[in-house]
Design a protein around this motif. Structure first.
Motif, PDB file in Angstrom:
ATOM      1  N   LYS A  49     -78.551  -1.554  65.750  1.00  0.00           N
ATOM      2  CA  LYS A  49     -78.610  -2.863  66.380  1.00  0.00           C
ATOM      3  C   LYS A  49     -78.476  -2.724  67.889  1.00  0.00           C
ATOM      4  O   LYS A  49     -77.687  -1.907  68.377  1.00  0.00           O
ATOM      5  N   GLU A  50     -79.241  -3.527  68.603  1.00  0.00           N
ATOM      6  CA  GLU A  50     -79.042  -3.706  70.032  1.00  0.00           C
ATOM      7  C   GLU A  50     -78.695  -5.173  70.230  1.00  0.00           C
ATOM      8  O   GLU A  50     -79.561  -6.042  70.125  1.00  0.00           O
ATOM      9  N   GLU A  51     -77.425  -5.443  70.458  1.00  0.00           N
ATOM     10  CA  GLU A  51     -76.939  -6.815  70.540  1.00  0.00           C
ATOM     11  C   GLU A  51     -76.253  -7.038  71.886  1.00  0.00           C
ATOM     12  O   GLU A  51     -75.298  -6.351  72.225  1.00  0.00           O
ATOM     13  N   ALA A  81     -77.491 -16.959  78.122  1.00  0.00           N
ATOM     14  CA  ALA A  81     -76.562 -16.257  79.002  1.00  0.00           C
ATOM     15  C   ALA A  81     -77.068 -16.345  80.428  1.00  0.00           C
ATOM     16  O   ALA A  81     -78.198 -16.782  80.689  1.00  0.00           O
ATOM     17  N   SER A  82     -76.245 -15.909  81.372  1.00  0.00           N
ATOM     18  CA  SER A  82     -76.595 -16.041  82.788  1.00  0.00           C
ATOM     19  C   SER A  82     -77.748 -15.123  83.192  1.00  0.00           C
ATOM     20  O   SER A  82     -78.479 -15.426  84.132  1.00  0.00           O
ATOM     21  N   SER A  83     -77.933 -14.009  82.475  1.00  0.00           N
ATOM     22  CA  SER A  83     -79.008 -13.093  82.853  1.00  0.00           C
ATOM     23  C   SER A  83     -79.963 -12.842  81.696  1.00  0.00           C
ATOM     24  O   SER A  83     -81.075 -13.362  81.662  1.00  0.00           O
ATOM     25  N   LYS A  84     -79.523 -12.096  80.684  1.00  0.00           N
ATOM     26  CA  LYS A  84     -80.409 -11.777  79.576  1.00  0.00           C
ATOM     27  C   LYS A  84     -79.610 -11.714  78.281  1.00  0.00           C
ATOM     28  O   LYS A  84     -78.392 -11.576  78.277  1.00  0.00           O
ATOM     29  N   THR A  85     -80.328 -11.809  77.188  1.00  0.00           N
ATOM     30  CA  THR A  85     -79.706 -11.820  75.877  1.00  0.00           C
ATOM     31  C   THR A  85     -80.615 -11.066  74.911  1.00  0.00           C
ATOM     32  O   THR A  85     -81.835 -11.107  75.052  1.00  0.00           O
ATOM     33  N   ARG A  86     -79.994 -10.368  73.958  1.00  0.00           N
ATOM     34  CA  ARG A  86     -80.787  -9.473  73.111  1.00  0.00           C
ATOM     35  C   ARG A  86     -80.208  -9.433  71.695  1.00  0.00           C
ATOM     36  O   ARG A  86     -78.997  -9.353  71.494  1.00  0.00           O
ATOM     37  N   ALA A  87     -81.116  -9.476  70.699  1.00  0.00           N
ATOM     38  CA  ALA A  87     -80.770  -9.248  69.302  1.00  0.00           C
ATOM     39  C   ALA A  87     -81.946  -8.494  68.685  1.00  0.00           C
ATOM     40  O   ALA A  87     -82.948  -9.095  68.302  1.00  0.00           O
ATOM     41  N   GLU A  88     -81.830  -7.173  68.633  1.00  0.00           N
ATOM     42  CA  GLU A  88     -82.931  -6.332  68.169  1.00  0.00           C
ATOM     43  C   GLU A  88     -82.427  -5.319  67.159  1.00  0.00           C
ATOM     44  O   GLU A  88     -81.280  -4.869  67.216  1.00  0.00           O
TER      45      GLU A  88
END
Length: 278
Positions: A49-51, A81-88
């Motif tokens: 997971k990349e969370e 979020a203020s910059s970036k968000t990830r769920a991979e």
């Protein structure tokens, strides 16, 4: 040595029509996640997971249909979020140069998924060679669009379109597909990865061939075996503003293999002649 692989799906798929180094009888699966065990582990290979302000979980299928009747699927959910968000969910690295791989996946976008969302960027799948092109002058000149950890990708630029990018110079290619909200969509992509001009790409959507690229470079010139080998991530990677605090989508049946046969629905469609190495 190069040999002509004459396209003839009708002649018993030309004895499996070897587009790459292996025949269908020898096809192998290197990575597979189907979520049926109720978790995100891989049944073949390894997944991770990349969370970052996001989660990847196994959940019941929100809308089983003819394209995907699986009981369990993956839900990817990101929080504003203020910059970036990830769920991979990503595979391990695989040897890439002079290899042929087929990538399969299904995705489901809820009808209201992007309502009120002002997208800065939204990436749904990535073929990564990171760290081989992170604003490094060794790699940037050979990659269309400049630096970043993504080599090839599919993104959502305008809330209505999947936009595929193949980024090896000088053969910079793009392709767009209209997003189907509220139903499952099945994609398959076959790539012969090479720094020569003998590469090719096939992209199928729900069994129909929608993109065919021949005699192209599919890896950047400065690609280094072992250091830059490809790994593949599925999910959501984004930055946005607007009313929603979360964005959710669903993924399923993620697979990497070296199977080169076309989907059953497209088996009668001839492809152009190719000359590829044994």
């Amino acid at each position: 040595m190069h040999v002509d692989r004459r396209s003839s799906w009708g002649a018993v798929l030309c004895a499996s029509l070897v587009l790459g180094p292996l025949s269908v009888a020898e096809a192998k699966t290197f990575y597979k996640v189907d979520f049926e065990g109720g978790d995100t582990s891989a049944s073949v290979g390894t997944s991770a997971k990349e969370e970052q302000n996001g989660t990847v979980t196994a959940v019941p299928n929100p809308d089983p249909d003819a394209t995907n009747s699986s009981a369990m699927v993956g839900r990817v959910q990101v929080i504003k979020a203020s910059s970036k968000t990830r769920a991979e969910l990503r595979s391990g690295r695989l040897p890439t140069d002079e290899k042929t791989y087929r990538y399969r996946w299904s995705s489901y976008y809820p009808v209201n998924m992007l309502n009120g969302v002002n997208v800065s960027w939204l990436v749904t799948t990535q073929w990564k060679t990171w760290p081989c092109q992170v604003c490094d002058p060794i790699y940037d000149p050979a990659i269309c669009g400049g630096c970043g950890g993504i080599f090839n990708e599919a993104n959502v630029p305008n809330k209505t379109t999947w936009h595929f990018r193949w980024r090896a110079e000088p053969d910079c290619h793009d392709h767009s597909e209209t997003i189907a909200f509220g139903r499952w969509v099945r994609f398959e992509m076959l790539v012969y990865w090479t720094k020569t001009s003998n590469g090719y790409v096939r992209l199928w959507r729900d069994g129909k061939l929608v993109k065919s690229l021949n005699n192209i470079r599919t890896l950047f010139t400065s690609f280094v075996n072992g250091q830059c080998d490809m790994y593949w991530a599925m999910g959501l990677y984004s930055a946005w503003s607007g009313a929603p605090n979360t964005i959710s989508a669903y993924i399923d049946d993620i697979e990497i293999s070296d199977d080169v046969t076309p989907p059953v629905q497209d088996a009668g469609v001839p492809l152009p002649d190719l000359a590829v190495p044994d």
